[in-house]
Scaffold this motif. Structure first.
Motif, PDB file in Angstrom:
ATOM      1  N   VAL A  95      11.334  14.400   3.825  1.00  0.00           N
ATOM      2  CA  VAL A  95      11.512  13.394   4.914  1.00  0.00           C
ATOM      3  C   VAL A  95      10.180  13.184   5.659  1.00  0.00           C
ATOM      4  CG1 VAL A  95      12.505  13.296   7.163  1.00  0.00           C
ATOM      5  CG2 VAL A  95      13.735  14.087   5.357  1.00  0.00           C
ATOM      6  N   VAL A  96       9.247  14.252   5.795  1.00  0.00           N
ATOM      7  CA  VAL A  96       7.831  13.894   6.369  1.00  0.00           C
ATOM      8  C   VAL A  96       7.385  12.887   5.625  1.00  0.00           C
ATOM      9  CG1 VAL A  96       5.773  15.156   7.016  1.00  0.00           C
ATOM     10  CG2 VAL A  96       7.886  16.056   7.728  1.00  0.00           C
ATOM     11  N   TYR A  97       7.205  13.193   4.292  1.00  0.00           N
ATOM     12  CA  TYR A  97       6.627  12.224   3.511  1.00  0.00           C
ATOM     13  C   TYR A  97       7.041  10.653   3.590  1.00  0.00           C
ATOM     14  CZ  TYR A  97       5.209   9.718  -1.023  1.00  0.00           C
ATOM     15  OH  TYR A  97       4.463   9.108  -1.952  1.00  0.00           O
ATOM     16  N   TRP A  98       8.227  10.558   3.735  1.00  0.00           N
ATOM     17  CA  TRP A  98       8.892   9.235   3.889  1.00  0.00           C
ATOM     18  C   TRP A  98       8.429   8.595   5.375  1.00  0.00           C
ATOM     19  CZ3 TRP A  98      12.831   7.808   7.216  1.00  0.00           C
ATOM     20  CH2 TRP A  98      13.568   6.545   6.932  1.00  0.00           C
ATOM     21  N   VAL A  99       8.650   9.558   6.260  1.00  0.00           N
ATOM     22  CA  VAL A  99       8.023   9.161   7.486  1.00  0.00           C
ATOM     23  C   VAL A  99       6.857   8.592   7.520  1.00  0.00           C
ATOM     24  CG1 VAL A  99       8.064   9.640   9.807  1.00  0.00           C
ATOM     25  CG2 VAL A  99      10.009  10.093   8.792  1.00  0.00           C
ATOM     26  N   SER A 100       5.751   9.211   6.805  1.00  0.00           N
ATOM     27  CA  SER A 100       4.465   9.030   7.116  1.00  0.00           C
ATOM     28  C   SER A 100       3.947   7.861   6.356  1.00  0.00           C
ATOM     29  CB  SER A 100       3.751  10.142   6.517  1.00  0.00           C
ATOM     30  OG  SER A 100       4.164  11.482   7.049  1.00  0.00           O
ATOM     31  N   LEU A 101       4.709   7.397   5.052  1.00  0.00           N
ATOM     32  CA  LEU A 101       4.161   6.290   4.259  1.00  0.00           C
ATOM     33  C   LEU A 101       3.646   5.016   4.997  1.00  0.00           C
ATOM     34  CD1 LEU A 101       6.464   6.487   1.008  1.00  0.00           C
ATOM     35  CD2 LEU A 101       3.968   6.825   1.131  1.00  0.00           C
ATOM     36  N   PRO A 102       4.382   4.542   5.976  1.00  0.00           N
ATOM     37  CA  PRO A 102       4.229   3.179   6.555  1.00  0.00           C
ATOM     38  C   PRO A 102       2.837   3.325   7.403  1.00  0.00           C
ATOM     39  CG  PRO A 102       6.477   3.705   6.981  1.00  0.00           C
ATOM     40  CD  PRO A 102       5.897   5.153   6.708  1.00  0.00           C
ATOM     41  N   PHE A 103       2.310   4.507   7.771  1.00  0.00           N
ATOM     42  CA  PHE A 103       1.260   4.728   8.459  1.00  0.00           C
ATOM     43  C   PHE A 103       0.014   5.102   7.789  1.00  0.00           C
ATOM     44  CE2 PHE A 103       5.171   5.951  11.080  1.00  0.00           C
ATOM     45  CZ  PHE A 103       4.848   5.047  12.426  1.00  0.00           C
ATOM     46  N   ALA A 104       0.379   5.787   6.539  1.00  0.00           N
ATOM     47  CA  ALA A 104      -0.998   6.293   5.743  1.00  0.00           C
ATOM     48  C   ALA A 104      -0.400   6.046   4.369  1.00  0.00           C
ATOM     49  CB  ALA A 104      -0.966   7.726   5.947  1.00  0.00           C
ATOM     50  N   GLY A 105      -1.669   6.304   3.534  1.00  0.00           N
ATOM     51  CA  GLY A 105      -1.418   6.117   2.349  1.00  0.00           C
ATOM     52  C   GLY A 105      -0.646   7.307   1.673  1.00  0.00           C
ATOM     53  N   ARG A 106      -0.470   7.100   0.193  1.00  0.00           N
ATOM     54  CA  ARG A 106       0.647   7.941  -0.528  1.00  0.00           C
ATOM     55  C   ARG A 106       0.003   9.630  -0.363  1.00  0.00           C
ATOM     56  NH1 ARG A 106       0.140   7.323  -5.491  1.00  0.00           N
ATOM     57  NH2 ARG A 106       1.904   8.219  -6.354  1.00  0.00           N
ATOM     58  N   ARG A 107      -1.279   9.750  -0.473  1.00  0.00           N
ATOM     59  CA  ARG A 107      -1.904  10.936  -0.585  1.00  0.00           C
ATOM     60  C   ARG A 107      -1.858  11.592   1.025  1.00  0.00           C
ATOM     61  NH1 ARG A 107      -7.843  13.690  -1.646  1.00  0.00           N
ATOM     62  NH2 ARG A 107      -6.898  15.682  -2.173  1.00  0.00           N
ATOM     63  N   ASP A 108      -2.193  11.053   1.977  1.00  0.00           N
ATOM     64  CA  ASP A 108      -2.083  11.405   3.187  1.00  0.00           C
ATOM     65  C   ASP A 108      -0.350  11.828   3.598  1.00  0.00           C
ATOM     66  OD1 ASP A 108      -4.769  11.259   3.539  1.00  0.00           O
ATOM     67  OD2 ASP A 108      -4.455   9.976   5.534  1.00  0.00           O
ATOM     68  N   ALA A 109       0.232  11.016   3.030  1.00  0.00           N
ATOM     69  CA  ALA A 109       1.755  11.254   3.253  1.00  0.00           C
ATOM     70  C   ALA A 109       2.248  12.487   2.676  1.00  0.00           C
ATOM     71  CB  ALA A 109       2.526  10.209   2.891  1.00  0.00           C
ATOM     72  N   LEU A 110       1.664  12.679   1.532  1.00  0.00           N
ATOM     73  CA  LEU A 110       1.872  14.075   0.544  1.00  0.00           C
ATOM     74  C   LEU A 110       1.284  15.006   1.495  1.00  0.00           C
ATOM     75  CD1 LEU A 110       3.442  14.872  -1.997  1.00  0.00           C
ATOM     76  CD2 LEU A 110       1.035  14.711  -3.095  1.00  0.00           C
ATOM     77  N   GLN A 111       0.030  15.121   1.906  1.00  0.00           N
ATOM     78  CA  GLN A 111      -0.570  16.213   2.439  1.00  0.00           C
ATOM     79  C   GLN A 111       0.150  16.483   3.781  1.00  0.00           C
ATOM     80  OE1 GLN A 111      -4.629  15.085   2.847  1.00  0.00           O
ATOM     81  NE2 GLN A 111      -5.261  15.661   0.950  1.00  0.00           N
ATOM     82  N   ALA A 112       0.785  15.446   4.406  1.00  0.00           N
ATOM     83  CA  ALA A 112       1.812  15.626   5.921  1.00  0.00           C
ATOM     84  C   ALA A 112       2.848  16.445   5.471  1.00  0.00           C
ATOM     85  CB  ALA A 112       1.780  14.291   6.512  1.00  0.00           C
ATOM     86  N   ALA A 113       3.421  16.025   4.415  1.00  0.00           N
ATOM     87  CA  ALA A 113       4.552  16.946   4.028  1.00  0.00           C
ATOM     88  C   ALA A 113       4.161  18.344   3.555  1.00  0.00           C
ATOM     89  CB  ALA A 113       5.274  16.152   2.435  1.00  0.00           C
ATOM     90  N   LEU A 114       3.042  18.593   3.019  1.00  0.00           N
ATOM     91  CA  LEU A 114       2.508  20.038   2.560  1.00  0.00           C
ATOM     92  C   LEU A 114       2.217  20.678   3.967  1.00  0.00           C
ATOM     93  CD1 LEU A 114       1.673  21.979   0.617  1.00  0.00           C
ATOM     94  CD2 LEU A 114      -0.663  21.165   0.603  1.00  0.00           C
ATOM     95  N   LEU A 115       1.708  20.039   5.014  1.00  0.00           N
ATOM     96  CA  LEU A 115       1.451  20.643   6.213  1.00  0.00           C
ATOM     97  C   LEU A 115       2.684  21.145   7.038  1.00  0.00           C
ATOM     98  CD1 LEU A 115      -1.508  18.546   7.609  1.00  0.00           C
ATOM     99  CD2 LEU A 115      -1.790  20.728   6.882  1.00  0.00           C
ATOM    100  N   SER A 116       4.046  20.395   6.436  1.00  0.00           N
ATOM    101  CA  SER A 116       5.096  20.415   7.370  1.00  0.00           C
ATOM    102  C   SER A 116       5.693  21.936   7.009  1.00  0.00           C
ATOM    103  CB  SER A 116       6.111  19.343   7.087  1.00  0.00           C
ATOM    104  OG  SER A 116       6.538  19.668   5.455  1.00  0.00           O
ATOM    105  N   ILE A 117       5.395  22.613   5.831  1.00  0.00           N
ATOM    106  CA  ILE A 117       5.909  23.747   5.698  1.00  0.00           C
ATOM    107  C   ILE A 117       4.849  24.902   5.943  1.00  0.00           C
ATOM    108  CG2 ILE A 117       7.462  23.360   3.833  1.00  0.00           C
ATOM    109  CD1 ILE A 117       5.483  23.909   1.869  1.00  0.00           C
ATOM    110  N   CYS A 118       3.549  24.469   6.542  1.00  0.00           N
ATOM    111  CA  CYS A 118       2.526  25.367   7.037  1.00  0.00           C
ATOM    112  C   CYS A 118       2.786  25.619   8.535  1.00  0.00           C
ATOM    113  CB  CYS A 118       1.093  24.893   6.803  1.00  0.00           C
ATOM    114  SG  CYS A 118       0.989  24.513   5.087  1.00  0.00           S
TER     115      CYS A 118
END
Length: 637
Positions: free
Chosen positions: A97-120
């Motif tokens: 969900v964090v990845y999906w929310v992030s996509l319009p604001f950032a690139g795919r890789r930033d969205a993926l890293q945001a998803a990774l940070l969500s469990i950190c």
């Protein structure tokens, strides 16, 4: 060159995806394992109990949490893992969900890293282990936020409908969810007034308003009692300086490096002055500020560490950029800049694992007790299966017919029903049930003490969780129980985890008349005092120990001396103590005024060092109660 850059980006994206999959997989394995081993704790068991009596809302929450607990439990009744199954699934979906929310604001890789940070974020990685409303509330909030952002970008009717639907579901989850739609409304009022006449927005707002119906259903017939409890009654509304520790506590919970990174992310978002980015800030900041400002006036037991959690997730969208900028600033100044930056999420992820280990330690009570000692580990999610089995055995062996089962707290009654030991158990809980805003619900279900009187003449099993009661509370509780019964006698005790979790079991019969006299003798708890030695005393040689003990209605039969929980001597009991009778103002102990005890022990028989001294009181029915723990120091030549 462009192809090379694209290949490099694809490789890095794949590497991040593998890391995210591995981290999520590890967390899921640990959470499933723990969820299968840990018993349901008080909140979870209440939501499960509520699911057995479906309603639009309950005295403390709307219906969604109970619905999810009930649907999961239907997969395998009586299994804690099944009850938590949908919450585990929801918690595992949060990175996506964090990845999906992030996509319009950032690139795919930033969205993926945001998803990774969500469990950190430690509590983010922890989500899903327990069947609590935070999981559906956060999911609905983030998904609703994502659809609202897309609706504002595209004006797509589907996005408006979805945004309204998830806001409605969130409002059906918890009162705290109101910060999501409230923040969104303020944002639209200040930054996007153009949408207020938009048909899609008006439709979404109308759908979201449907989520208020369960809240109104629960509150209007009861003079807004449920909402009043949450927003007024549970809080003292007097300044308490301890509440100022809320922010420092959040820094520790999130971990200081990650907390600083999220603040930096918020600053970067603010500097962008972008209308869409402002939506994220308007959702994040109120969740952090409201609870920080509210904490000094709130009930310290209610403003808990997980409440600000939804405020951190929108900030994750720009956290990868914050990490890059941090690395760029550190690189010329610090040799290990890359390692330092990588340690920020790593520390948070370790925090999530430690949080899981801390809760999971309850499932290893027996193995850990020899190392950590009694009174250290929580037992809220341990021992309930053994307790239910013991209660079931008593029901089979000590009663010729199914008795009315009554407990001293609401979660004990719910545990018995979860284990299918006693359906429809009653509770005399006037303490925790009131504090948790659930007493009214048990009244509505007809499960409080007053409804026991509607079962006149029937046998009764009364159960107390003695480890959760002090002497005064137990005395008041027994008075109330005896007021419901023609007779009441203790029939058994259960002690788990070296006494950290203790229960008393009593047999009686419900009074045949409403105004019938209370059961006598009433099995009140004993009371005692050790006059000497004092707390912290240094002892050497032959030591005299003395004090007094009494037990109203029943009387005391014997008093034993314990050292570190082991019996080392028996006292002489029955010495005159008229001063105790006069000071305590009671007249029902058959031994009065001969309530004193005295004895001796030789410290030379024991190893020097810090030890725990206590007494064991055995009443006239043969039941034992340990009393008066105090630390002393043995010093032998």
């Amino acid at each position: 060159m462009r192809d090379q850059a694209e290949r490099t980006e694809a490789t890095e994206f794949l590497s991040d995806a593998r890391l995210l999959a591995a981290a999520c997989g590890l967390l899921l394995i640990v959470k499933v394992w723990l969820a299968s081993r840990l018993d349901l704790y008080s909140d979870e068991i209440f939501y499960w109990l509520a699911s057995t009596m479906p309603a639009p809302a309950y005295s403390d929450l709307p219906f969604v949490t109970a619905l999810l607990a009930g649907l999961g439990s239907a997969l395998d009744p009586g299994n804690p893992l099944a009850t938590r199954a949908l919450f585990l699934a929801g918690g595992s979906c949060l990175p996506a969900v964090v990845y999906w929310v992030s996509l319009p604001f950032a690139g795919r890789r930033d969205a993926l890293q945001a998803a990774l940070l969500s469990i950190c974020i430690p509590l983010g990685g922890f989500l899903g282990l327990l069947a609590v409303p935070d999981v559906p509330m956060l999911l609905c909030g983030l998904i609703g936020l994502g659809f609202l952002d897309r609706a504002l970008r595209t004006d797509g009717i589907g996005h408006w409908l979805a945004a309204g639907a998830f806001m409605a579901l969130g409002l059906c989850t918890h009162y705290r969810f109101v910060l999501f739609p409230a923040a969104a409304m303020l944002y639209l009022l200040l930054h996007r007034r153009d949408v207020w006449r938009n048909g899609g927005f008006l439709l979404a707002a109308g759908i979201a308003a449907i989520g208020l119906f369960p809240i109104l259903w629960a509150n209007l017939p009861g003079n807004m009692g449920s909402a009043s409890f949450y927003f007024v009654e549970r809080h003292p509304w007097q300044f308490n300086a301890e509440g100022l520790l809320q922010v420092p506590m959040q820094i520790l919970i999130v971990t200081p490096p990650l907390y600083a990174l999220l603040l930096y992310s918020a600053w970067l978002m603010f500097k962008r002055r972008d209308t869409h980015v402002n939506l994220l800030l308007w959702v994040a900041v109120p969740h952090l500020l409201v609870y920080a400002l509210f904490a000094p006036w709130a009930d310290a037991n209610s403003t808990t560490e997980h409440w600000p959690l939804p405020g951190y997730f929108p900030l994750l969208v720009f956290a990868p950029e914050a990490l890059r900028r941090t690395h760029a600033w550190l690189a010329p100044r610090l040799t290990g800049a890359a390692l330092a930056v990588r340690s920020i999420p790593a520390i948070g992820f370790i925090g999530a694992l430690l949080a899981l280990a801390g809760i999971g330690s309850q499932s290893w009570q027996t193995q850990l007790l020899p190392f950590v000692g009694a009174g250290v580990l929580s037992e809220k999610m341990a021992g309930w299966e053994v307790f239910a089995e013991h209660a079931g055995q008593l029901l089979r062996e000590d009663f010729n017919e199914q008795p009315v089962t009554v407990t001293d707290n609401y979660y004990t009654a719910a545990q018995l029903q979860f284990a299918e030991v006693a359906a429809g158990a009653y509770t005399l809980d006037m303490d925790k049930a009131v504090r948790d805003g659930r007493f009214r619900q048990f009244e509505l279900w007809g499960r409080t003490g007053e409804f026991v009187r509607l079962r006149p003449g029937e046998p009764m099993l009364f159960i107390t969780e003695d480890s959760a009661l002090d002497v005064e509370q137990k005395h008041e509780l027994m008075s109330r129980a005896c007021g419901l019964a023609d007779s009441l006698e203790q029939i058994d005790q259960l002690s788990l985890f070296e006494g950290d979790k203790r229960f008393g079991f009593y047999r009686g019969r419900v009074s045949a008349e409403i105004n019938a006299p209370a059961a006598s003798p009433c099995p009140y708890p004993p009371r005692a005092w050790i006059d000497q030695p004092a707390q912290g005393a240094i002892l050497s040689g032959t030591i005299a120990v003395g004090g007094w003990a009494y037990n109203e209605d029943l009387g005391v039969e014997r008093v034993l001396l314990l050292l570190d929980g082991d019996v080392i001597a028996e006292f002489e009991y029955g010495l005159p103590r008229p001063d105790v009778v006069e000071a305590r103002d009671f007249r029902t102990d058959p031994n009065q005024p001969n309530l004193g005890f005295r004895g001796e022990f030789d410290t030379a028989a024991f190893t020097s060092g810090r030890r725990e001294l206590s007494i064991r009181i055995i009443d006239s029915r043969g039941f034992a109660t340990d009393y008066g723990r105090r630390e002393v120091v043995l010093e032998n030549p």
